[in-house]
Design a protein around this motif. Structure first.
Motif, PDB file in Angstrom:
ATOM      1  N   ARG A 182       0.911  -1.062   0.104  1.00  0.00           N
ATOM      2  CA  ARG A 182      -0.037   0.030   0.077  1.00  0.00           C
ATOM      3  C   ARG A 182       0.766   1.309  -0.166  1.00  0.00           C
ATOM      4  O   ARG A 182       2.008   1.200   0.642  1.00  0.00           O
ATOM      5  CB  ARG A 182      -0.816  -0.064   1.163  1.00  0.00           C
ATOM      6  N   VAL A 183       0.776   2.236  -1.039  1.00  0.00           N
ATOM      7  CA  VAL A 183       1.387   3.231  -1.123  1.00  0.00           C
ATOM      8  C   VAL A 183       0.805   4.750  -0.722  1.00  0.00           C
ATOM      9  O   VAL A 183      -0.095   4.851  -1.558  1.00  0.00           O
ATOM     10  CB  VAL A 183       2.149   3.592  -2.477  1.00  0.00           C
ATOM     11  N   HIS A 201       4.989   6.950   1.523  1.00  0.00           N
ATOM     12  CA  HIS A 201       4.839   6.123   2.484  1.00  0.00           C
ATOM     13  C   HIS A 201       4.413   4.759   1.864  1.00  0.00           C
ATOM     14  O   HIS A 201       3.425   4.648   1.530  1.00  0.00           O
ATOM     15  CB  HIS A 201       3.866   6.953   3.470  1.00  0.00           C
ATOM     16  N   VAL A 202       5.274   3.707   2.418  1.00  0.00           N
ATOM     17  CA  VAL A 202       4.783   2.277   1.967  1.00  0.00           C
ATOM     18  C   VAL A 202       4.452   1.491   3.269  1.00  0.00           C
ATOM     19  O   VAL A 202       5.010   1.502   4.250  1.00  0.00           O
ATOM     20  CB  VAL A 202       5.894   1.733   1.300  1.00  0.00           C
ATOM     21  N   SER A 203       3.337   0.768   3.295  1.00  0.00           N
ATOM     22  CA  SER A 203       2.767   0.039   4.402  1.00  0.00           C
ATOM     23  C   SER A 203       2.627  -1.210   4.056  1.00  0.00           C
ATOM     24  O   SER A 203       2.543  -1.577   2.654  1.00  0.00           O
ATOM     25  CB  SER A 203       1.598   0.811   5.182  1.00  0.00           C
ATOM     26  N   GLU A 204       2.302  -2.224   4.853  1.00  0.00           N
ATOM     27  CA  GLU A 204       1.973  -3.361   4.551  1.00  0.00           C
ATOM     28  C   GLU A 204       2.968  -4.349   3.888  1.00  0.00           C
ATOM     29  O   GLU A 204       2.729  -5.275   2.929  1.00  0.00           O
ATOM     30  CB  GLU A 204       0.733  -3.728   3.939  1.00  0.00           C
ATOM     31  N   THR A 206      14.118   4.717   4.393  1.00  0.00           N
ATOM     32  CA  THR A 206      13.888   4.123   5.993  1.00  0.00           C
ATOM     33  C   THR A 206      12.951   3.218   6.020  1.00  0.00           C
ATOM     34  O   THR A 206      11.898   3.282   5.402  1.00  0.00           O
ATOM     35  CB  THR A 206      13.682   5.311   6.663  1.00  0.00           C
ATOM     36  N   TYR A 207      13.423   1.901   6.649  1.00  0.00           N
ATOM     37  CA  TYR A 207      12.536   0.867   6.502  1.00  0.00           C
ATOM     38  C   TYR A 207      12.201   0.191   8.199  1.00  0.00           C
ATOM     39  O   TYR A 207      13.592   0.394   8.948  1.00  0.00           O
ATOM     40  CB  TYR A 207      13.139  -0.141   5.959  1.00  0.00           C
ATOM     41  N   ASP A 208      11.169   0.145   8.609  1.00  0.00           N
ATOM     42  CA  ASP A 208      10.938  -0.324  10.044  1.00  0.00           C
ATOM     43  C   ASP A 208      10.323  -1.832   9.907  1.00  0.00           C
ATOM     44  O   ASP A 208       9.257  -1.900   9.389  1.00  0.00           O
ATOM     45  CB  ASP A 208       9.873   0.590  10.791  1.00  0.00           C
ATOM     46  N   LYS A 209      11.067  -2.831  10.264  1.00  0.00           N
ATOM     47  CA  LYS A 209      10.838  -4.152  10.080  1.00  0.00           C
ATOM     48  C   LYS A 209       9.641  -4.442  10.870  1.00  0.00           C
ATOM     49  O   LYS A 209       8.434  -5.178  10.415  1.00  0.00           O
ATOM     50  CB  LYS A 209      11.810  -5.209  10.433  1.00  0.00           C
ATOM     51  N   GLN A 210       9.296  -3.856  12.167  1.00  0.00           N
ATOM     52  CA  GLN A 210       8.469  -4.280  13.258  1.00  0.00           C
ATOM     53  C   GLN A 210       7.137  -3.784  12.540  1.00  0.00           C
ATOM     54  O   GLN A 210       6.067  -4.659  12.895  1.00  0.00           O
ATOM     55  CB  GLN A 210       8.771  -3.601  14.335  1.00  0.00           C
ATOM     56  N   ILE A 229      10.111   6.305   1.536  1.00  0.00           N
ATOM     57  CA  ILE A 229      11.080   6.646   0.275  1.00  0.00           C
ATOM     58  C   ILE A 229      10.981   7.990   0.204  1.00  0.00           C
ATOM     59  O   ILE A 229      10.106   8.821  -0.101  1.00  0.00           O
ATOM     60  CB  ILE A 229      10.684   5.783  -0.816  1.00  0.00           C
ATOM     61  N   THR A 230      12.296   8.839   0.223  1.00  0.00           N
ATOM     62  CA  THR A 230      12.448  10.355  -0.094  1.00  0.00           C
ATOM     63  C   THR A 230      13.280  10.292  -1.287  1.00  0.00           C
ATOM     64  O   THR A 230      14.248   9.661  -1.423  1.00  0.00           O
ATOM     65  CB  THR A 230      13.070  10.854   1.121  1.00  0.00           C
ATOM     66  N   PHE A 231      12.563  10.957  -2.185  1.00  0.00           N
ATOM     67  CA  PHE A 231      12.908  11.509  -3.443  1.00  0.00           C
ATOM     68  C   PHE A 231      14.041  12.640  -3.220  1.00  0.00           C
ATOM     69  O   PHE A 231      13.888  13.454  -2.497  1.00  0.00           O
ATOM     70  CB  PHE A 231      12.220  11.488  -4.500  1.00  0.00           C
ATOM     71  N   LEU A 232      14.854  12.707  -4.400  1.00  0.00           N
ATOM     72  CA  LEU A 232      15.776  13.901  -4.420  1.00  0.00           C
ATOM     73  C   LEU A 232      14.926  15.277  -4.695  1.00  0.00           C
ATOM     74  O   LEU A 232      15.133  16.428  -4.142  1.00  0.00           O
ATOM     75  CB  LEU A 232      17.040  13.718  -5.402  1.00  0.00           C
ATOM     76  N   THR A 233      13.961  15.072  -5.603  1.00  0.00           N
ATOM     77  CA  THR A 233      13.165  16.344  -5.955  1.00  0.00           C
ATOM     78  C   THR A 233      11.793  15.880  -6.061  1.00  0.00           C
ATOM     79  O   THR A 233      11.274  14.563  -6.448  1.00  0.00           O
ATOM     80  CB  THR A 233      13.631  16.634  -7.621  1.00  0.00           C
ATOM     81  N   PRO A 234      10.683  16.827  -5.879  1.00  0.00           N
ATOM     82  CA  PRO A 234       9.312  16.633  -5.866  1.00  0.00           C
ATOM     83  C   PRO A 234       8.765  15.914  -7.197  1.00  0.00           C
ATOM     84  O   PRO A 234       9.544  16.249  -8.263  1.00  0.00           O
ATOM     85  CB  PRO A 234       8.744  17.516  -5.189  1.00  0.00           C
TER      86      PRO A 234
END
Length: 91
Positions: free
Chosen positions: A29-30, A38-41, A75-79, A85-90
């Motif tokens: 899910r994005v 922001h990526v979840s699940e 950045t990834y949180d396994k728990q 995911i942060t891009f260099l440019t919008p």
């Protein structure tokens, strides 16, 4: 071919082909917000956390995926099974 390597004793090594297993496909899910996604699940996979970060970076770097671009940080949180995911440019 065969190779001889001297350790404490001589060992004979033989080069053999190695086949990698099939990749794992999964759904995410994005949520898109400016420079960040922001990526979840994210499914739990039997691979190290840095590999998951690398796979996410490669996937979102690809421009043929309907966007993508140069990535500043993942950045990834396994728990929580979430990543940002942060891009260099919008975009």
């Amino acid at each position: 071919q065969k190779h001889h390597v001297r350790l404490e004793e001589t060992a004979e090594l033989k080069v053999m082909p190695f086949t990698l297993g099939m990749g794992v496909r999964f759904e995410l899910r994005v949520t898109v917000s400016g420079k960040k996604i922001h990526v979840s699940e994210i499914p739990e996979l039997p691979i190290p956390e840095d590999w998951v970060r690398d796979k996410l970076e490669l996937n979102f770097y690809r421009t043929e995926q309907g966007g993508g671009g140069e990535i500043e940080e993942v950045t990834y949180d396994k728990q929580s099974r979430r990543a940002v995911i942060t891009f260099l440019t919008p975009g």
